[in-house]
Every structure is written in structure tokens, then in C-alpha cells.
Design a protein around this motif. Structure first.
Motif, PDB file in Angstrom:
ATOM      1  N   SER A  24     -11.680   2.469   5.191  1.00 45.84           N
ATOM      2  CA  SER A  24     -10.500   1.647   4.904  1.00 45.84           C
ATOM      3  C   SER A  24      -9.266   2.389   5.419  1.00 45.84           C
ATOM      4  O   SER A  24      -9.318   3.606   5.650  1.00 45.84           O
ATOM      5  N   THR A  26      -6.724   3.351   3.796  1.00 44.87           N
ATOM      6  CA  THR A  26      -6.398   4.417   2.841  1.00 44.87           C
ATOM      7  C   THR A  26      -7.326   5.604   3.042  1.00 44.87           C
ATOM      8  O   THR A  26      -6.886   6.751   3.030  1.00 44.87           O
ATOM      9  N   ARG A  27      -8.599   5.347   3.253  1.00 45.11           N
ATOM     10  CA  ARG A  27      -9.568   6.427   3.480  1.00 45.11           C
ATOM     11  C   ARG A  27      -9.254   7.165   4.780  1.00 45.11           C
ATOM     12  O   ARG A  27      -9.435   8.372   4.869  1.00 45.11           O
ATOM     13  N   ILE A  29      -6.306   7.727   5.990  1.00 41.17           N
ATOM     14  CA  ILE A  29      -5.205   8.643   5.682  1.00 41.17           C
ATOM     15  C   ILE A  29      -5.754   9.893   4.999  1.00 41.17           C
ATOM     16  O   ILE A  29      -5.376  11.020   5.337  1.00 41.17           O
ATOM     17  N   TRP A 123      -3.439  10.104  -2.342  1.00 45.36           N
ATOM     18  CA  TRP A 123      -4.117   9.146  -1.473  1.00 45.36           C
ATOM     19  C   TRP A 123      -5.600   9.048  -1.821  1.00 45.36           C
ATOM     20  O   TRP A 123      -6.187   7.961  -1.718  1.00 45.36           O
ATOM     21  N   LEU A 126      -6.014   6.656  -4.557  1.00 49.44           N
ATOM     22  CA  LEU A 126      -5.927   5.283  -4.061  1.00 49.44           C
ATOM     23  C   LEU A 126      -7.218   4.872  -3.362  1.00 49.44           C
ATOM     24  O   LEU A 126      -7.702   3.761  -3.541  1.00 49.44           O
ATOM     25  N   ALA A 127      -7.759   5.759  -2.547  1.00 53.01           N
ATOM     26  CA  ALA A 127      -8.971   5.451  -1.779  1.00 53.01           C
ATOM     27  C   ALA A 127     -10.184   5.328  -2.684  1.00 53.01           C
ATOM     28  O   ALA A 127     -11.129   4.604  -2.367  1.00 53.01           O
ATOM     29  N   ASN A 143       0.501  -1.465  -1.552  1.00 51.53           N
ATOM     30  CA  ASN A 143       0.248  -0.053  -1.245  1.00 51.53           C
ATOM     31  C   ASN A 143       1.414   0.812  -1.691  1.00 51.53           C
ATOM     32  O   ASN A 143       1.227   1.891  -2.244  1.00 51.53           O
ATOM     33  N   GLN A 146       1.326   1.241  -5.422  1.00 48.13           N
ATOM     34  CA  GLN A 146       0.299   2.196  -5.820  1.00 48.13           C
ATOM     35  C   GLN A 146       0.751   3.629  -5.566  1.00 48.13           C
ATOM     36  O   GLN A 146       0.497   4.517  -6.382  1.00 48.13           O
ATOM     37  N   LEU A 147       1.417   3.854  -4.440  1.00 42.59           N
ATOM     38  CA  LEU A 147       1.929   5.196  -4.163  1.00 42.59           C
ATOM     39  C   LEU A 147       3.000   5.595  -5.169  1.00 42.59           C
ATOM     40  O   LEU A 147       3.040   6.726  -5.636  1.00 42.59           O
TER      41      LEU A 147
END
Length: 152
Positions: A24, A26-27, A29, A123, A126-127, A143, A146-147
């Protein structure tokens, strides 16, 4: 002897490429953070061993990941203040690594590793969230929210 290492390296490369394709955003990153952290840790090892060519290569790799991966992926329009803050932080980290490279400064590299680890933890959280039954595309606003939660 018979190219065994070349074969192992080819399989490893396929595994990494498959992981990137299937990841994804996020992953991805998180993978960039992990790569930059690994390169910095190797640079520290090489500074201690006085292997300056390897130190330089690893710091150059870390700077490239920060500049061409993390920093280049920022969207200041969608990300707002967080994207602007991350841009400044990435610029700072790159400058510290340039300095560390020219002066073989372990403390500067360790400072960047600490910063990267903090960001990576946020991160990674999130991931690692469990996906819904049906995959969904998150908006930049979601996003960002969430951050913001991760940093508060």
C-alpha cells in the motif's frame, strides 16, 4: 562457485520487487524509512571501521531515499501543514547527513536515525491498521487526520 550467490541475489531482488508492487502507499513510505535507517546504521558502522568509501556510499543512499523518495512524495496541497513540516524536516535530515559525510560525524547520523525511527513508528502504526472487509482508497484528508492523531 556456480553462481549460487547470483541466484540467491536474484531471488531476493524478486522478493523485494514483489513486496513493493503489492504494498500500500503507506507501507511504501515505511519501506523508505526502513531503507534510510538501514543505510544510516551501515554508515555508522563504516565510520567506526574507517571505511570511508562505504560510509559515503551508504550516506548517499540514505540522502537519496530521503530526497527522492520521502521528500519527493510529499503533496503540500493535500498534506497542508504536515507536508510542509515534513518537507522542512527532510531537508534538515539531508543537510545533517551531508555534514556527517564530509566530517564522518557519527552523532549527526545518529540524530537522523532517531528522527527517522520516530517517523517510522507513526507510519508503521498507520500501515499496520487492520484492513476493512473491502479495500478502500483513503483520501489525503483521511491520511492527514491519521498522521495528526499519530503525532498528538
Amino acid at each position: 562457485m556456480f553462481g549460487f550467490n547470483a541466484g540467491v541475489n536474484a531471488y531476493a531482488k524478486v522478493g523485494v520487487e514483489t513486496g513493493v508492487v503489492a504494498a500500500s502507499p503507506t507501507r511504501l513510505i515505511v519501506m523508505l524509512y526502513e531503507g534510510a535507517i538501514a543505510a544510516c546504521n551501515l554508515a555508522i558502522k563504516h565510520i567506526r571501521e574507517q571505511d570511508y568509501a562505504s560510509k559515503s556510499a551508504d550516506l548517499t543512499k540514505a540522502i537519496s531515499i530521503i530526497e527522492n523518495g520521502l521528500r519527493a512524495s510529499l503533496d503540500s496541497k493535500a498534506g497542508g501543514e504536515i507536508a510542509d513540516s515534513l518537507d522542512s524536516l527532510y531537508a534538515y535530515m539531508s543537510k545533517r547527513l551531508y555534514l556527517a559525510n564530509s566530517q564522518s560525524d557519527i552523532a549527526a547520523v545518529e540524530e537522523v536515525v532517531r528522527l527517522l525511527n520516530e517517523l517510522n513508528e507513526a507510519w508503521s502504526a498507520l500501515a499496520g491498521q487492520a484492513p476493512d472487509a473491502a479495500p478502500r482508497q483513503e483520501t489525503p484528508q483521511q491520511n492527514q487526520h491519521q498522521l495528526e492523531k499519530a503525532y498528538s
